[in-house]
Motif scaffolding. Structure first.
Motif, PDB file in Angstrom:
ATOM      1  N   PHE A 278     -24.486 -64.395  23.628  1.00 50.09           N
ATOM      2  CA  PHE A 278     -25.155 -63.131  23.329  1.00 50.09           C
ATOM      3  C   PHE A 278     -24.176 -61.960  23.454  1.00 50.09           C
ATOM      4  O   PHE A 278     -24.152 -61.053  22.614  1.00 50.09           O
ATOM      5  N   LEU A 279     -23.392 -61.973  24.523  1.00 52.09           N
ATOM      6  CA  LEU A 279     -22.459 -60.876  24.776  1.00 52.09           C
ATOM      7  C   LEU A 279     -21.428 -60.768  23.655  1.00 52.09           C
ATOM      8  O   LEU A 279     -21.193 -59.676  23.113  1.00 52.09           O
ATOM      9  N   VAL A 280     -20.823 -61.897  23.285  1.00 54.68           N
ATOM     10  CA  VAL A 280     -19.790 -61.887  22.243  1.00 54.68           C
ATOM     11  C   VAL A 280     -20.378 -61.440  20.907  1.00 54.68           C
ATOM     12  O   VAL A 280     -19.787 -60.621  20.201  1.00 54.68           O
ATOM     13  N   PHE A 281     -21.558 -61.956  20.580  1.00 53.32           N
ATOM     14  CA  PHE A 281     -22.183 -61.598  19.307  1.00 53.32           C
ATOM     15  C   PHE A 281     -22.562 -60.120  19.276  1.00 53.32           C
ATOM     16  O   PHE A 281     -22.398 -59.437  18.255  1.00 53.32           O
ATOM     17  N   THR A 282     -23.053 -59.611  20.400  1.00 48.11           N
ATOM     18  CA  THR A 282     -23.406 -58.193  20.465  1.00 48.11           C
ATOM     19  C   THR A 282     -22.179 -57.315  20.290  1.00 48.11           C
ATOM     20  O   THR A 282     -22.206 -56.323  19.545  1.00 48.11           O
ATOM     21  N   LEU A 283     -21.087 -57.661  20.971  1.00 45.68           N
ATOM     22  CA  LEU A 283     -19.853 -56.883  20.837  1.00 45.68           C
ATOM     23  C   LEU A 283     -19.340 -56.919  19.398  1.00 45.68           C
ATOM     24  O   LEU A 283     -18.858 -55.900  18.876  1.00 45.68           O
ATOM     25  N   ALA A 304     -20.580 -58.005   6.125  1.00 45.68           N
ATOM     26  CA  ALA A 304     -21.105 -59.200   5.463  1.00 45.68           C
ATOM     27  C   ALA A 304     -21.120 -60.381   6.432  1.00 45.68           C
ATOM     28  O   ALA A 304     -22.091 -61.147   6.488  1.00 45.68           O
ATOM     29  N   ILE A 305     -20.053 -60.515   7.215  1.00 51.57           N
ATOM     30  CA  ILE A 305     -19.997 -61.582   8.222  1.00 51.57           C
ATOM     31  C   ILE A 305     -21.087 -61.375   9.269  1.00 51.57           C
ATOM     32  O   ILE A 305     -21.749 -62.322   9.708  1.00 51.57           O
ATOM     33  N   ARG A 306     -21.286 -60.112   9.692  1.00 48.14           N
ATOM     34  CA  ARG A 306     -22.291 -59.817  10.723  1.00 48.14           C
ATOM     35  C   ARG A 306     -23.682 -60.227  10.258  1.00 48.14           C
ATOM     36  O   ARG A 306     -24.452 -60.840  11.015  1.00 48.14           O
ATOM     37  N   GLY A 312     -27.869 -66.717  10.956  1.00 45.10           N
ATOM     38  CA  GLY A 312     -27.538 -67.962  11.640  1.00 45.10           C
ATOM     39  C   GLY A 312     -27.979 -67.931  13.091  1.00 45.10           C
ATOM     40  O   GLY A 312     -28.441 -68.951  13.642  1.00 45.10           O
ATOM     41  N   PHE A 313     -27.865 -66.776  13.698  1.00 45.06           N
ATOM     42  CA  PHE A 313     -28.298 -66.600  15.087  1.00 45.06           C
ATOM     43  C   PHE A 313     -29.810 -66.808  15.196  1.00 45.06           C
ATOM     44  O   PHE A 313     -30.310 -67.407  16.157  1.00 45.06           O
ATOM     45  N   GLY A 314     -30.556 -66.332  14.193  1.00 45.19           N
ATOM     46  CA  GLY A 314     -32.004 -66.530  14.176  1.00 45.19           C
ATOM     47  C   GLY A 314     -32.366 -68.006  14.099  1.00 45.19           C
ATOM     48  O   GLY A 314     -33.273 -68.472  14.803  1.00 45.19           O
ATOM     49  N   VAL A 315     -31.647 -68.738  13.261  1.00 48.24           N
ATOM     50  CA  VAL A 315     -31.888 -70.185  13.156  1.00 48.24           C
ATOM     51  C   VAL A 315     -31.586 -70.872  14.491  1.00 48.24           C
ATOM     52  O   VAL A 315     -32.333 -71.742  14.948  1.00 48.24           O
ATOM     53  N   TRP A 316     -30.493 -70.448  15.141  1.00 52.21           N
ATOM     54  CA  TRP A 316     -30.120 -71.023  16.441  1.00 52.21           C
ATOM     55  C   TRP A 316     -31.192 -70.737  17.483  1.00 52.21           C
ATOM     56  O   TRP A 316     -31.543 -71.610  18.294  1.00 52.21           O
ATOM     57  N   LEU A 317     -31.749 -69.533  17.475  1.00 49.27           N
ATOM     58  CA  LEU A 317     -32.812 -69.191  18.417  1.00 49.27           C
ATOM     59  C   LEU A 317     -34.022 -70.105  18.230  1.00 49.27           C
ATOM     60  O   LEU A 317     -34.681 -70.505  19.191  1.00 49.27           O
ATOM     61  N   ALA A 318     -34.308 -70.441  16.977  1.00 52.74           N
ATOM     62  CA  ALA A 318     -35.470 -71.289  16.698  1.00 52.74           C
ATOM     63  C   ALA A 318     -35.215 -72.735  17.096  1.00 52.74           C
ATOM     64  O   ALA A 318     -36.057 -73.368  17.754  1.00 52.74           O
ATOM     65  N   LEU A 319     -34.044 -73.265  16.719  1.00 53.27           N
ATOM     66  CA  LEU A 319     -33.789 -74.689  16.910  1.00 53.27           C
ATOM     67  C   LEU A 319     -33.341 -75.042  18.323  1.00 53.27           C
ATOM     68  O   LEU A 319     -33.664 -76.117  18.834  1.00 53.27           O
ATOM     69  N   THR A 329     -38.309 -62.959  13.585  1.00 53.60           N
ATOM     70  CA  THR A 329     -38.029 -61.518  13.500  1.00 53.60           C
ATOM     71  C   THR A 329     -36.565 -61.264  13.160  1.00 53.60           C
ATOM     72  O   THR A 329     -36.248 -60.422  12.306  1.00 53.60           O
ATOM     73  N   VAL A 330     -35.667 -62.014  13.803  1.00 56.72           N
ATOM     74  CA  VAL A 330     -34.235 -61.855  13.552  1.00 56.72           C
ATOM     75  C   VAL A 330     -33.894 -62.236  12.118  1.00 56.72           C
ATOM     76  O   VAL A 330     -33.151 -61.526  11.423  1.00 56.72           O
ATOM     77  N   ILE A 331     -34.435 -63.349  11.641  1.00 53.15           N
ATOM     78  CA  ILE A 331     -34.126 -63.809  10.278  1.00 53.15           C
ATOM     79  C   ILE A 331     -34.657 -62.835   9.236  1.00 53.15           C
ATOM     80  O   ILE A 331     -33.954 -62.488   8.277  1.00 53.15           O
ATOM     81  N   ILE A 332     -35.885 -62.365   9.423  1.00 49.54           N
ATOM     82  CA  ILE A 332     -36.453 -61.403   8.471  1.00 49.54           C
ATOM     83  C   ILE A 332     -35.651 -60.107   8.474  1.00 49.54           C
ATOM     84  O   ILE A 332     -35.352 -59.548   7.411  1.00 49.54           O
TER      85      ILE A 332
END
Length: 355
Positions: A278-283, A304-306, A312-319, A329-332
């Motif tokens: 979470f920290l790395v992704f937020t930064l 574009a990468i973000r 991808g982060f939304g999919v990870w949260l789900a799976l 919410t993240v994916i939408i």
């Protein structure tokens, strides 16, 4: 961090302290004054020692002066300066007193970050006021390292660091940041410190430089570099950003703040590795959005990468985490932001390049 370490030190020393602080309002007032005095020295040392300045300089980088500047705080400052308050724990002031005192001390300093209030009459002799603190944020040579007070300006008057406001200050630092990227605002001071230390030949002088005042260099490198005089032609760093892009950035920062707040309030649900992710992704997100704000050449690519990582982060949260509503919410949000990003890109809103 400061409160936690203070509490540990207080609890370690309390059984062996030969006195106990009386639970009385007068003792609390004494604690408040002592905390303000400790803040003065913490603040002063943050300005007058190169190593500690790297943690505090973030607060002074702004070339504007308004209430938002009060909220611009360095992430590393408390890590570098917590030790200044520990003698108060040894004296025996309870952690709850310290917490209330330091909290009010910082809250008081919010309102003095303004140009809307001029002088305040007799209060100027006792309290830190907007006029006194404007001086503190000026990079005019005679204003540098002056008025370090938190609540009571009497400390500066007592210890020789007081300066009356005369001409209007020019705000900022002598090495301008020249970026709106929050990540770079924290990284650049350490890069400059590393470069300075690397340029000094002697190991002894390298160590001395870390604990010397900003501007100090060994005689072999020309000695002390005084702050540059102002020419009157100084220009603030700025980027002309289209309204649509400004709104996009505001919305994306708001989403990021909301997501960060949600994670902070549910930290107990995650492993240490997940917290680090979470920290790395937020930064990274803060860095990418800051790059767009700067209109940097890499901004479009980083964004574009973000957005791809966001979905991808939304999919990870789900799976992996199993938080289906949050993941949805993240994916939408990611899909909507991607569409918005594509529209702005097609209309040339990202075409302006940084110098």
């Amino acid at each position: 961090m400061t409160i936690g370490i203070y509490t540990v030190v207080y609890e370690l020393l309390e059984p062996i302290t030969p006195w106990q602080m009386v639970d009385h309002w007068a003792a609390f007032i004494l604690c408040f004054v002592a905390v303000d005095l400790a803040y003065y020295w913490s603040h002063r040392v943050s300005h007058q020692v190169n190593l500690f300045w790297t943690g505090h300089v973030v607060h002074h980088q702004s070339e504007e002066y308004n209430l938002s500047v009060a909220l611009r705080q360095g992430a590393f400052q408390k890590m570098l300066m917590f030790w200044v308050y520990l003698p108060l724990a040894a004296i025996g002031f309870p952690p709850e007193w310290f917490l209330i005192s330091i909290g009010f001390n910082l809250l008081y300093q919010f309102w003095i970050h303004t140009e809307l209030i001029d002088r305040m009459g007799p209060l100027e002799y006792i309290l830190n006021t907007p006029s006194h603190h404007r001086v503190h944020h000026g990079r005019n040579p005679k204003y540098i390292d002056k008025n370090h007070a938190g609540v009571f300006i009497i400390w500066d008057r007592m210890f020789g660091t007081f300066q009356q406001e005369e001409e209007r200050p020019t705000y900022g630092i002598t090495r301008p940041l020249n970026t709106f990227n929050p990540v770079m605002a924290h990284v650049q001071p350490f890069k400059e410190l590393w470069a300075d230390v690397g340029s000094i030949p002697s190991l002894g002088d390298k160590i001395r430089f870390l604990f010397a005042s900003p501007g100090w260099y060994p005689e072999s490198m020309g000695g002390f570099n005084a702050p540059p005089e102002l020419t009157g032609k100084e220009e603030k760093y700025d980027r002309k950003i289209p309204l649509g892009l400004n709104i996009y950035l505001l919305v994306e920062y708001t989403i990021l703040i909301g997501a960060s707040a949600f994670i902070l309030f549910t930290l107990e649900n995650y492993t240490m590795n997940q917290k680090m992710l979470f920290l790395v992704f937020t930064l990274y997100q803060v860095f990418a959005l800051g790059s767009i704000f700067d209109q940097s050449r890499s901004g479009v690519f980083l964004e574009a990468i973000r957005l791809a990582l966001m979905m991808g982060f939304g999919v990870w949260l789900a799976l992996v985490i199993g938080q289906i509503p949050v993941a949805a919410t993240v994916i939408i949000s990611g899909l909507v932001s991607t569409a918005w990003f594509a529209i702005l890109r097609s209309r040339g809103r990202f075409d302006e390049k940084a110098d």
